[in-house]
Design a protein around this motif. Structure first.
Motif, PDB file in Angstrom:
ATOM      1  N   GLY A  39      31.996  34.224  19.022  1.00  0.00           N
ATOM      2  CA  GLY A  39      31.080  33.154  18.652  1.00  0.00           C
ATOM      3  C   GLY A  39      30.742  33.206  17.174  1.00  0.00           C
ATOM      4  N   GLY A  40      31.024  32.091  16.485  1.00  0.00           N
ATOM      5  CA  GLY A  40      30.729  32.009  15.043  1.00  0.00           C
ATOM      6  C   GLY A  40      29.487  31.190  14.763  1.00  0.00           C
ATOM      7  N   GLY A  41      28.547  31.155  15.724  1.00  0.00           N
ATOM      8  CA  GLY A  41      27.250  30.512  15.491  1.00  0.00           C
ATOM      9  C   GLY A  41      26.337  31.498  14.760  1.00  0.00           C
ATOM     10  N   VAL A  42      25.036  31.350  14.976  1.00  0.00           N
ATOM     11  CA  VAL A  42      24.073  32.159  14.215  1.00  0.00           C
ATOM     12  C   VAL A  42      24.300  33.657  14.417  1.00  0.00           C
ATOM     13  N   GLY A  43      24.257  34.103  15.675  1.00  0.00           N
ATOM     14  CA  GLY A  43      24.330  35.546  15.933  1.00  0.00           C
ATOM     15  C   GLY A  43      25.666  36.146  15.525  1.00  0.00           C
TER      16      GLY A  43
ATOM     17  N   SER B 126      28.215  36.542  21.378  1.00  0.00           N
ATOM     18  CA  SER B 126      27.182  35.620  20.886  1.00  0.00           C
ATOM     19  C   SER B 126      27.679  34.197  21.100  1.00  0.00           C
ATOM     20  N   LEU B 127      27.937  33.893  22.367  1.00  0.00           N
ATOM     21  CA  LEU B 127      28.586  32.617  22.698  1.00  0.00           C
ATOM     22  C   LEU B 127      27.598  31.487  22.977  1.00  0.00           C
ATOM     23  N   GLY B 128      26.301  31.762  22.788  1.00  0.00           N
ATOM     24  CA  GLY B 128      25.310  30.693  22.870  1.00  0.00           C
ATOM     25  C   GLY B 128      25.140  30.114  24.257  1.00  0.00           C
TER      26      GLY B 128
ATOM     27  N   PHE C 102      21.102  15.034  20.255  1.00  0.00           N
ATOM     28  CA  PHE C 102      21.260  15.478  18.854  1.00  0.00           C
ATOM     29  C   PHE C 102      21.473  16.973  18.834  1.00  0.00           C
ATOM     30  N   TYR C 103      21.939  17.538  19.972  1.00  0.00           N
ATOM     31  CA  TYR C 103      22.025  18.994  20.091  1.00  0.00           C
ATOM     32  C   TYR C 103      23.340  19.588  19.592  1.00  0.00           C
ATOM     33  N   ASP C 104      24.294  18.744  19.211  1.00  0.00           N
ATOM     34  CA  ASP C 104      25.446  19.260  18.458  1.00  0.00           C
ATOM     35  C   ASP C 104      25.831  18.188  17.440  1.00  0.00           C
TER      36      ASP C 104
ATOM     37  N   LYS D 210      31.079  29.027  30.545  1.00  0.00           N
ATOM     38  CA  LYS D 210      31.808  29.356  31.773  1.00  0.00           C
ATOM     39  C   LYS D 210      32.424  30.755  31.695  1.00  0.00           C
ATOM     40  N   VAL D 211      33.006  31.082  30.548  1.00  0.00           N
ATOM     41  CA  VAL D 211      33.687  32.363  30.386  1.00  0.00           C
ATOM     42  C   VAL D 211      32.703  33.539  30.563  1.00  0.00           C
ATOM     43  N   ILE D 212      31.444  33.293  30.242  1.00  0.00           N
ATOM     44  CA  ILE D 212      30.420  34.334  30.416  1.00  0.00           C
ATOM     45  C   ILE D 212      29.941  34.346  31.873  1.00  0.00           C
TER      46      ILE D 212
ATOM     47  N   GLN E 161      40.386  30.917  15.162  1.00  0.00           N
ATOM     48  CA  GLN E 161      39.866  29.711  15.811  1.00  0.00           C
ATOM     49  C   GLN E 161      40.613  29.511  17.113  1.00  0.00           C
ATOM     50  N   GLY E 162      39.906  29.597  18.209  1.00  0.00           N
ATOM     51  CA  GLY E 162      40.568  29.426  19.500  1.00  0.00           C
ATOM     52  C   GLY E 162      39.570  29.465  20.641  1.00  0.00           C
ATOM     53  N   GLU E 163      40.065  29.100  21.822  1.00  0.00           N
ATOM     54  CA  GLU E 163      39.234  29.055  23.020  1.00  0.00           C
ATOM     55  C   GLU E 163      39.242  30.435  23.694  1.00  0.00           C
ATOM     56  N   ILE E 164      38.086  31.022  23.870  1.00  0.00           N
ATOM     57  CA  ILE E 164      38.000  32.291  24.601  1.00  0.00           C
ATOM     58  C   ILE E 164      38.066  31.950  26.089  1.00  0.00           C
TER      59      ILE E 164
ATOM     60  N   ARG F 171      35.819  28.594  18.924  1.00  0.00           N
ATOM     61  CA  ARG F 171      36.697  27.430  19.169  1.00  0.00           C
ATOM     62  C   ARG F 171      36.567  26.404  18.040  1.00  0.00           C
ATOM     63  N   GLU F 172      35.422  26.418  17.363  1.00  0.00           N
ATOM     64  CA  GLU F 172      35.175  25.444  16.290  1.00  0.00           C
ATOM     65  C   GLU F 172      35.586  26.020  14.950  1.00  0.00           C
ATOM     66  N   GLU F 173      36.045  25.163  14.063  1.00  0.00           N
ATOM     67  CA  GLU F 173      36.351  25.666  12.725  1.00  0.00           C
ATOM     68  C   GLU F 173      35.073  25.803  11.904  1.00  0.00           C
TER      69      GLU F 173
ATOM     70  N   PHE G 147      15.789  34.508  16.555  1.00  0.00           N
ATOM     71  CA  PHE G 147      15.958  35.726  17.365  1.00  0.00           C
ATOM     72  C   PHE G 147      17.419  36.195  17.341  1.00  0.00           C
ATOM     73  N   ALA G 148      18.352  35.238  17.401  1.00  0.00           N
ATOM     74  CA  ALA G 148      19.777  35.610  17.317  1.00  0.00           C
ATOM     75  C   ALA G 148      20.030  36.346  16.003  1.00  0.00           C
ATOM     76  N   HIS G 149      19.381  35.878  14.939  1.00  0.00           N
ATOM     77  CA  HIS G 149      19.511  36.472  13.604  1.00  0.00           C
ATOM     78  C   HIS G 149      18.974  37.922  13.613  1.00  0.00           C
TER      79      HIS G 149
ATOM     80  N   ALA H 109      10.981  23.799  19.620  1.00  0.00           N
ATOM     81  CA  ALA H 109      10.325  22.849  18.708  1.00  0.00           C
ATOM     82  C   ALA H 109      11.162  21.592  18.494  1.00  0.00           C
ATOM     83  N   ALA H 110      12.500  21.705  18.669  1.00  0.00           N
ATOM     84  CA  ALA H 110      13.405  20.664  18.176  1.00  0.00           C
ATOM     85  C   ALA H 110      13.140  19.249  18.725  1.00  0.00           C
ATOM     86  N   PRO H 111      12.952  19.063  20.055  1.00  0.00           N
ATOM     87  CA  PRO H 111      12.747  17.679  20.512  1.00  0.00           C
ATOM     88  C   PRO H 111      11.432  17.083  20.013  1.00  0.00           C
TER      89      PRO H 111
HETATM   90  C1  LIG Z   1      18.739  20.476  17.023  1.00  0.00           C
HETATM   91  C2  LIG Z   1      18.518  21.957  16.960  1.00  0.00           C
HETATM   92  C3  LIG Z   1      17.565  22.473  16.077  1.00  0.00           C
HETATM   93  C4  LIG Z   1      17.346  23.843  16.025  1.00  0.00           C
HETATM   94  N1  LIG Z   1      16.398  24.330  15.167  1.00  0.00           N
HETATM   95  C5  LIG Z   1      16.154  25.659  15.126  1.00  0.00           C
HETATM   96  C6  LIG Z   1      15.164  26.181  14.242  1.00  0.00           C
HETATM   97  O1  LIG Z   1      14.546  25.446  13.455  1.00  0.00           O
HETATM   98  N2  LIG Z   1      14.927  27.514  14.285  1.00  0.00           N
HETATM   99  C7  LIG Z   1      15.598  28.342  15.134  1.00  0.00           C
HETATM  100  O2  LIG Z   1      15.326  29.545  15.131  1.00  0.00           O
HETATM  101  N3  LIG Z   1      16.539  27.875  15.984  1.00  0.00           N
HETATM  102  C8  LIG Z   1      16.831  26.571  15.993  1.00  0.00           C
HETATM  103  N4  LIG Z   1      17.790  26.075  16.848  1.00  0.00           N
HETATM  104  C9  LIG Z   1      18.420  26.981  17.833  1.00  0.00           C
HETATM  105  C10 LIG Z   1      19.563  27.762  17.237  1.00  0.00           C
HETATM  106  O3  LIG Z   1      20.518  26.901  16.637  1.00  0.00           O
HETATM  107  C11 LIG Z   1      20.223  28.596  18.324  1.00  0.00           C
HETATM  108  O4  LIG Z   1      19.244  29.307  19.018  1.00  0.00           O
HETATM  109  C12 LIG Z   1      21.213  29.557  17.717  1.00  0.00           C
HETATM  110  O5  LIG Z   1      22.285  28.837  17.146  1.00  0.00           O
HETATM  111  C13 LIG Z   1      21.731  30.581  18.733  1.00  0.00           C
HETATM  112  O6  LIG Z   1      22.708  31.385  18.140  1.00  0.00           O
HETATM  113  P1  LIG Z   1      23.882  31.989  19.054  1.00  0.00           P
HETATM  114  O7  LIG Z   1      24.726  32.790  18.133  1.00  0.00           O
HETATM  115  O8  LIG Z   1      23.305  32.626  20.242  1.00  0.00           O
HETATM  116  O9  LIG Z   1      24.689  30.733  19.585  1.00  0.00           O
HETATM  117  P2  LIG Z   1      25.357  29.535  18.792  1.00  0.00           P
HETATM  118  O10 LIG Z   1      24.827  29.451  17.411  1.00  0.00           O
HETATM  119  O11 LIG Z   1      25.239  28.346  19.666  1.00  0.00           O
HETATM  120  O12 LIG Z   1      26.891  29.955  18.697  1.00  0.00           O
HETATM  121  C14 LIG Z   1      27.722  30.051  19.817  1.00  0.00           C
HETATM  122  C15 LIG Z   1      29.150  29.831  19.359  1.00  0.00           C
HETATM  123  O13 LIG Z   1      30.046  30.209  20.409  1.00  0.00           O
HETATM  124  C16 LIG Z   1      31.125  29.290  20.419  1.00  0.00           C
HETATM  125  N5  LIG Z   1      31.725  29.306  21.769  1.00  0.00           N
HETATM  126  C17 LIG Z   1      31.105  29.171  22.954  1.00  0.00           C
HETATM  127  N6  LIG Z   1      31.959  29.300  23.961  1.00  0.00           N
HETATM  128  C18 LIG Z   1      33.168  29.530  23.412  1.00  0.00           C
HETATM  129  C19 LIG Z   1      34.480  29.775  23.943  1.00  0.00           C
HETATM  130  N7  LIG Z   1      34.708  29.803  25.276  1.00  0.00           N
HETATM  131  N8  LIG Z   1      35.497  29.969  23.079  1.00  0.00           N
HETATM  132  C20 LIG Z   1      35.278  29.944  21.734  1.00  0.00           C
HETATM  133  N9  LIG Z   1      34.088  29.744  21.184  1.00  0.00           N
HETATM  134  C21 LIG Z   1      33.031  29.532  22.010  1.00  0.00           C
HETATM  135  C22 LIG Z   1      30.507  27.965  20.045  1.00  0.00           C
HETATM  136  O14 LIG Z   1      31.478  27.082  19.508  1.00  0.00           O
HETATM  137  C23 LIG Z   1      29.455  28.376  19.021  1.00  0.00           C
HETATM  138  O15 LIG Z   1      29.907  28.266  17.693  1.00  0.00           O
HETATM  139  C24 LIG Z   1      18.072  24.713  16.881  1.00  0.00           C
HETATM  140  C25 LIG Z   1      19.043  24.201  17.745  1.00  0.00           C
HETATM  141  C26 LIG Z   1      19.277  22.831  17.773  1.00  0.00           C
HETATM  142  C27 LIG Z   1      20.334  22.293  18.709  1.00  0.00           C
END
Ligand SMILES: Cc1cc2nc3c(=O)[nH]c(=O)nc-3n(C[C@H](O)[C@H](O)[C@H](O)COP(=O)(O)OP(=O)(O)OC[C@H]3O[C@@H](n4cnc5c(N)ncnc54)[C@H](O)[C@@H]3O)c2cc1C
Length: 382
Positions: A9-13, A103-105, A122-124, A251-253, A75-78, A36-38, A302-304, A156-158
């Protein structure tokens, strides 16, 4: 393929964990990051994208740029996670780590509620762009914003989105033609943070003439009739429906055997270790129960914090350098209220018997605090 640490997972965590590991581990150690995302998207700015204050390019960066730092980005699907063997299958290819960081969110599943996917979200990034286009055509009527379940990321987001939309319609001179209603599945806004936070947010909504209906659990949407049904028998009609969809572990989790009783990955709340040695999970994919009975909110802050702890402890195990760290449950949050003002709250979510959160009065400085945080995000990590 083998790697010292495989980060899923290349999101926050995941993105922060990979950065910190690479910065502190010498070259023979390899760090592999898979998504999976670039692009990495800075989600806190998505509401600004909806109201036209940001473009996609302002709030996202290519994960490929991390290769310059020595992080192996794939970049690929887990497709499969074998936690016992610390092995994952990515587009048919097997990758094994000495350590695995998950950290697959949370996956967004609007299809769980019949008809909901016909609405807007507006969640992605893709959904937020679709909503922005729709809003540009919207000239007035009944706007319903709803949360499809009480557990969703960034509580808080909505609420923030609702208040930014109020400002947006005012700016366009059509606010008097828009009836805004907020139907929440949860009992109150950001309830984990305490009554003060909830009451402030309800007050903000009231001041903006946004009708608020908590504890309304949606069951279905009829897109032809443009109606929404709730479990308590209430039916509402809409011209524009904006929702926060139901969240589930990817699903993979779900298939990994790591899911606990609360439906999310079970971890030690201080070390983020799963039951399997050298396998960690952080961020939204985890379910950390708090003493008050509710889970730790799903939020990037928290992920951070958890990424820092996990990276630190892996570095310690590999090099013997540093001291063991523990995640302490501290977090903070901006909430935009429109017209370049924001509120701010900061607290200890692991405090006993319930989180202790301090709320700061809204003002311009918190709005610019969030803008600064956004700019600094990309400078720091990309
Ligand atoms: C609109 C909005 C506003 C937000 N505002 C805030 C804020 O102000 N403050 C705050 O603290 N948080 C905020 N958040 C929440 C925050 O973005 C998430 O809590 C955070 O991104 C979680 O990090 P993560 O690493 O757990 O997951 P994510 O950041 O979601 O990363 C998960 C990654 O895993 C990848 N992935 C999942 N499954 C697969 C698979 N099978 N194969 C390959 N890749 C996969 C995804 O593509 C994704 O990039 C907000 C969220 C949204 C939607």
């Amino acid at each position: 393929m083998e790697s010292t640490v495989v980060v899923l997972g290349g999101g926050v965590g995941g993105m922060i964990t990979a950065n910190l590991l690479r910065k502190n581990l010498p070259e023979p150690y390899t760090i592999t990051l898979i998504d999976r995302e670039e692009h990495h998207v800075f989600a806190p700015s998505l509401p600004w994208l909806v109201t036209g204050e940001r473009q996609a390019g302002n709030i996202s960066r290519s994960l490929n740029s991390l290769k310059q730092k020595g992080i192996e980005f794939i970049q690929g699907e887990i497709e499969h996670v074998d936690a016992q063997r610390r092995t994952v299958i990515v587009d048919g290819r097997s990758i094994t780590g000495d350590y695995l960081v998950l950290s697959l969110g949370a996956a967004l599943v609007p299809e769980e509620i019949p008809g909901l996917a016909a609405g807007y979200s507006f969640y992605d990034l893709a959904q937020a762009e679709r909503l922005r286009q729709k809003l540009a055509e919207f000239q007035g009527g009944s706007l319903v914003l709803l949360t499809a379940s009480p557990l969703y990321k960034c509580p808080a987001a909505p609420y923030e989105m609702a208040m930014l939309l109020d400002s947006y319609f005012q700016k366009r001179g059509i606010r008097s033609r828009v009836r805004m209603s907020f139907y929440a599945a949860e009992p109150a806004p950001m309830a984990v943070a305490g009554v003060n936070v909830s009451e402030s947010v309800v007050q903000f909504l009231r001041q903006r003439e946004i009708s608020y209906y908590p504890q309304h659990q949606i069951i279905r949407v009829n897109p032809d009739k443009k109606t929404i049904d709730f479990t308590n028998g209430v039916q509402e009609s809409y011209d524009l429906l904006i929702h926060v969809p139901t969240h589930k572990p990817p699903k993979v989790i779900q298939e990994s055997g790591l899911i606990g009783e609360n439906g999310w990955v079970t971890v030690n709340q201080y070390s983020l270790e799963t039951a399997i040695p050298k396998v960690y999970a952080i961020g939204d994919v985890t379910g950390i129960p708090l003493e008050m009975g509710k889970p730790l909110p799903k939020a990037g802050v928290f992920a951070h914090g958890q990424a820092k702890v996990v990276a630190n402890n892996i570095i310690l195990q590999l090099t013997g350098k540093g001291r063991r760290a523990e995640f302490d449950g501290h977090g903070e949050c901006f909430i935009e209220i429109g017209k370049h003002k924001a509120g701010f709250a900061r607290g200890n979510f692991y405090a006993s018997p319930r989180p202790v959160v301090k709320v700061y009065p809204p003002g311009i400085r918190w709005h610019f605090g969030k803008v600064f945080f956004e700019k600094n995000w990309f400078r720091t990590w990309f």
